[in-house]
Motif scaffolding. Structure first.
Motif, short mmCIF file in Angstrom:
data_model
loop_
_atom_site.label_atom_id
_atom_site.label_comp_id
_atom_site.label_asym_id
_atom_site.label_seq_id
_atom_site.Cartn_x
_atom_site.Cartn_y
_atom_site.Cartn_z
N UNK A 64 0.84 -1.20 0.00
CA UNK A 64 0.00 0.00 0.00
C UNK A 64 0.87 1.25 0.00
N UNK A 65 0.53 2.18 -0.87
CA UNK A 65 1.17 3.48 -0.93
C UNK A 65 0.24 4.47 -0.26
N UNK A 66 0.64 5.05 0.85
CA UNK A 66 -0.24 5.97 1.60
C UNK A 66 -0.63 7.20 0.81
N UNK A 67 0.07 7.50 -0.28
CA UNK A 67 -0.26 8.65 -1.11
C UNK A 67 -1.24 8.31 -2.23
N UNK A 68 -1.57 7.03 -2.39
CA UNK A 68 -2.48 6.58 -3.45
C UNK A 68 -3.64 5.84 -2.78
N UNK A 69 -4.86 6.33 -2.99
CA UNK A 69 -6.03 5.77 -2.30
C UNK A 69 -6.19 4.27 -2.57
N UNK A 70 -6.25 3.89 -3.83
CA UNK A 70 -6.36 2.48 -4.20
C UNK A 70 -4.99 1.99 -4.62
N UNK A 71 -4.33 1.28 -3.75
CA UNK A 71 -3.02 0.73 -4.09
C UNK A 71 -2.78 -0.53 -3.27
N UNK A 72 -1.89 -1.35 -3.76
CA UNK A 72 -1.54 -2.57 -3.06
C UNK A 72 -2.43 -3.74 -3.44
N UNK A 73 -2.20 -4.86 -2.77
CA UNK A 73 -2.90 -6.11 -3.05
C UNK A 73 -3.42 -6.69 -1.74
N UNK A 74 -4.64 -7.23 -1.76
CA UNK A 74 -5.16 -7.92 -0.59
C UNK A 74 -4.37 -9.21 -0.44
N UNK A 75 -3.74 -9.36 0.71
CA UNK A 75 -2.88 -10.52 0.93
C UNK A 75 -3.17 -11.18 2.28
N UNK A 76 -4.38 -10.97 2.81
CA UNK A 76 -4.78 -11.59 4.06
C UNK A 76 -6.05 -10.93 4.57
N UNK A 77 -6.59 -11.46 5.66
CA UNK A 77 -7.79 -10.89 6.30
C UNK A 77 -7.64 -11.00 7.82
N UNK A 78 -8.20 -10.02 8.54
CA UNK A 78 -8.22 -10.10 10.00
C UNK A 78 -9.03 -11.33 10.38
N UNK A 79 -8.39 -12.26 11.07
CA UNK A 79 -9.05 -13.51 11.39
C UNK A 79 -9.19 -13.74 12.89
N UNK A 80 -8.09 -13.65 13.62
CA UNK A 80 -8.14 -13.85 15.07
C UNK A 80 -6.98 -13.12 15.72
#
Length: 99
Positions: free
Chosen positions: A54-70
């Motif tokens: 994720x690039x904090x300067x770009x709203x939509x950036x990066x790749x989903x690579x996990x989910x909050x699970x526990x």
């Protein structure tokens, strides 16, 4: 990695999106299908995405690579956990997303 969610217990009220940014590591020597990161989000943040690159300067950036699970402690967590998204997750998405 950036974990995002709406924690709603403890000192959180679920009304604002929160995030944690930290390096990830394998949960333990014996548990290889989960990863963890330092994070204090509580219940309510489950299912929130883990964004890699994720690039904090770009709203939509990066790749989903996990989910909050526990978490490691339900009342005062210091660690969030996610299933490990190996390459097969992307392969499955690419194969079935057209249906």
């Amino acid at each position: 990695m950036t974990a995002m969610g709406y924690p709603a217990s403890g000192s959180f009220d679920g009304q604002q999106q929160r995030y944690c940014q930290a390096n990830t590591s394998q949960l333990s020597l014996f548990v290889t299908d989960q990863i963890k990161m330092a994070c204090n989000m509580t219940g309510g943040s489950s299912g929130g995405p883990w964004i890699y690159g994720k690039d904090d300067n770009v709203y939509y950036s990066g790749y989903v690579n996990g989910v909050n699970s526990n978490v490691n402690n339900g009342t005062s967590p210091t660690e969030m956990r996610s299933p490990y998204f190996a390459t097969w997750v992307g392969d499955a998405y690419n194969k079935y997303s057209a249906y």
